[in-house]
Design a protein around this motif. Sequence first.
Motif, PDB file in Angstrom:
ATOM      1  N   GLY A  20       0.803  -1.218   0.000  1.00 16.72           N
ATOM      2  CA  GLY A  20       0.000   0.000   0.000  1.00 16.72           C
ATOM      3  C   GLY A  20       0.835   1.267   0.000  1.00 16.72           C
ATOM      4  O   GLY A  20       0.423   2.301  -0.527  1.00 16.72           O
ATOM      5  N   MET A  21       2.021   1.216   0.591  1.00 13.50           N
ATOM      6  CA  MET A  21       2.869   2.401   0.701  1.00 13.50           C
ATOM      7  C   MET A  21       3.798   2.598  -0.502  1.00 13.50           C
ATOM      8  O   MET A  21       4.279   3.712  -0.720  1.00 13.50           O
ATOM      9  N   VAL A  22       4.069   1.563  -1.259  1.00 13.33           N
ATOM     10  CA  VAL A  22       5.000   1.677  -2.390  1.00 13.33           C
ATOM     11  C   VAL A  22       4.593   2.774  -3.370  1.00 13.33           C
ATOM     12  O   VAL A  22       5.438   3.590  -3.762  1.00 13.33           O
ATOM     13  N   PRO A  23       3.340   2.869  -3.806  1.00 11.05           N
ATOM     14  CA  PRO A  23       2.993   3.960  -4.723  1.00 11.05           C
ATOM     15  C   PRO A  23       3.218   5.347  -4.126  1.00 11.05           C
ATOM     16  O   PRO A  23       3.671   6.263  -4.822  1.00 11.05           O
ATOM     17  N   LEU A  24       2.932   5.511  -2.848  1.00 12.76           N
ATOM     18  CA  LEU A  24       3.161   6.803  -2.203  1.00 12.76           C
ATOM     19  C   LEU A  24       4.645   7.127  -2.126  1.00 12.76           C
ATOM     20  O   LEU A  24       5.050   8.276  -2.342  1.00 12.76           O
ATOM     21  N   ILE A  25       5.465   6.150  -1.831  1.00 10.55           N
ATOM     22  CA  ILE A  25       6.906   6.360  -1.772  1.00 10.55           C
ATOM     23  C   ILE A  25       7.442   6.713  -3.149  1.00 10.55           C
ATOM     24  O   ILE A  25       8.258   7.634  -3.292  1.00 10.55           O
ATOM     25  N   LEU A  26       6.995   6.010  -4.179  1.00 14.38           N
ATOM     26  CA  LEU A  26       7.441   6.312  -5.544  1.00 14.38           C
ATOM     27  C   LEU A  26       7.000   7.704  -5.986  1.00 14.38           C
ATOM     28  O   LEU A  26       7.761   8.423  -6.654  1.00 14.38           O
ATOM     29  N   LEU A  27       5.817   8.106  -5.611  1.00  9.78           N
ATOM     30  CA  LEU A  27       5.325   9.446  -5.924  1.00  9.78           C
ATOM     31  C   LEU A  27       6.172  10.510  -5.232  1.00  9.78           C
ATOM     32  O   LEU A  27       6.523  11.534  -5.833  1.00  9.78           O
ATOM     33  N   LEU A  28       6.523  10.274  -3.988  1.00 11.88           N
ATOM     34  CA  LEU A  28       7.371  11.197  -3.251  1.00 11.88           C
ATOM     35  C   LEU A  28       8.763  11.291  -3.882  1.00 11.88           C
ATOM     36  O   LEU A  28       9.308  12.387  -4.033  1.00 11.88           O
ATOM     37  N   VAL A  29       9.324  10.172  -4.272  1.00  8.40           N
ATOM     38  CA  VAL A  29      10.637  10.170  -4.928  1.00  8.40           C
ATOM     39  C   VAL A  29      10.576  10.937  -6.247  1.00  8.40           C
ATOM     40  O   VAL A  29      11.478  11.722  -6.564  1.00  8.40           O
ATOM     41  N   ALA A  30       9.518  10.745  -7.023  1.00 10.51           N
ATOM     42  CA  ALA A  30       9.369  11.470  -8.291  1.00 10.51           C
ATOM     43  C   ALA A  30       9.228  12.974  -8.046  1.00 10.51           C
ATOM     44  O   ALA A  30       9.799  13.778  -8.793  1.00 10.51           O
ATOM     45  N   ALA A  31       8.505  13.370  -7.014  1.00 12.56           N
ATOM     46  CA  ALA A  31       8.350  14.798  -6.708  1.00 12.56           C
ATOM     47  C   ALA A  31       9.676  15.419  -6.279  1.00 12.56           C
ATOM     48  O   ALA A  31      10.018  16.524  -6.704  1.00 12.56           O
ATOM     49  N   VAL A  32      10.435  14.715  -5.477  1.00  8.21           N
ATOM     50  CA  VAL A  32      11.749  15.216  -5.062  1.00  8.21           C
ATOM     51  C   VAL A  32      12.681  15.317  -6.263  1.00  8.21           C
ATOM     52  O   VAL A  32      13.402  16.298  -6.429  1.00  8.21           O
ATOM     53  N   TRP A  33      12.656  14.306  -7.128  1.00 10.95           N
ATOM     54  CA  TRP A  33      13.496  14.334  -8.330  1.00 10.95           C
ATOM     55  C   TRP A  33      13.122  15.510  -9.227  1.00 10.95           C
ATOM     56  O   TRP A  33      13.997  16.172  -9.792  1.00 10.95           O
ATOM     57  N   GLU A  34      11.845  15.795  -9.356  1.00 10.74           N
ATOM     58  CA  GLU A  34      11.405  16.929 -10.174  1.00 10.74           C
ATOM     59  C   GLU A  34      11.914  18.240  -9.584  1.00 10.74           C
ATOM     60  O   GLU A  34      12.354  19.138 -10.314  1.00 10.74           O
ATOM     61  N   CYS A  35      11.869  18.365  -8.274  1.00 10.75           N
ATOM     62  CA  CYS A  35      12.404  19.572  -7.624  1.00 10.75           C
ATOM     63  C   CYS A  35      13.895  19.708  -7.870  1.00 10.75           C
ATOM     64  O   CYS A  35      14.399  20.815  -8.109  1.00 10.75           O
ATOM     65  N   VAL A  36      14.615  18.609  -7.846  1.00 11.95           N
ATOM     66  CA  VAL A  36      16.048  18.635  -8.137  1.00 11.95           C
ATOM     67  C   VAL A  36      16.290  19.077  -9.574  1.00 11.95           C
ATOM     68  O   VAL A  36      17.174  19.903  -9.846  1.00 11.95           O
ATOM     69  N   LEU A  37      15.524  18.560 -10.513  1.00  9.00           N
ATOM     70  CA  LEU A  37      15.685  18.948 -11.921  1.00  9.00           C
ATOM     71  C   LEU A  37      15.375  20.423 -12.143  1.00  9.00           C
ATOM     72  O   LEU A  37      16.073  21.098 -12.907  1.00  9.00           O
ATOM     73  N   ILE A  38      14.364  20.934 -11.488  1.00  8.68           N
ATOM     74  CA  ILE A  38      14.035  22.359 -11.634  1.00  8.68           C
ATOM     75  C   ILE A  38      15.146  23.218 -11.049  1.00  8.68           C
ATOM     76  O   ILE A  38      15.565  24.209 -11.649  1.00  8.68           O
ATOM     77  N   GLY A  39      15.663  22.830  -9.898  1.00 10.46           N
ATOM     78  CA  GLY A  39      16.783  23.561  -9.309  1.00 10.46           C
ATOM     79  C   GLY A  39      18.018  23.512 -10.189  1.00 10.46           C
ATOM     80  O   GLY A  39      18.725  24.513 -10.357  1.00 10.46           O
ATOM     81  N   TYR A  40      18.284  22.360 -10.767  1.00 13.03           N
ATOM     82  CA  TYR A  40      19.429  22.220 -11.673  1.00 13.03           C
ATOM     83  C   TYR A  40      19.236  23.068 -12.923  1.00 13.03           C
ATOM     84  O   TYR A  40      20.180  23.676 -13.422  1.00 13.03           O
TER      85      TYR A  40
END
Length: 121
Positions: A20-40
């Motif tokens: 049940g938590m795997v999709p939420l964790i993957l969504l959080l990882v994708a959101a953090v990665w997107e923030c990193v890409l925008i900062g870069y």
Amino acid sequence: MPVRRDRRSDRGQVAVEFVGMVPLILLLVAAVWECVLIGYAFSLVGNAADEAARAGAVKDDGACVAAAGEHIGSAWGMAVDCGQAGDVYKATVTVRIPVLFPGLNFGELDGTAGAAMEREE
């Protein structure tokens, strides 16, 4: 004598919670990665605009575009606008903001810089 089990045991509960938590964790990882890409992207576009303005102030418009292109890869969809504005040489670099990886984009980001003219006319 057989061992009796309680019908309400917690056996398997951890596996169910993990699934049940795997999709939420993957969504959080994708959101953090997107923030990193925008900062870069902010970092890339700012540096490219600074380098382009400096090269244009010292040399010419061709050097401005070339200097910006040295710092940003082709996957970022860069566009450069260089020109003199009075005693200041201005460069504007535009890149596409990536979604999860460069190449899949949802917007644009501009970086502008200026440098004092240094070439002799």
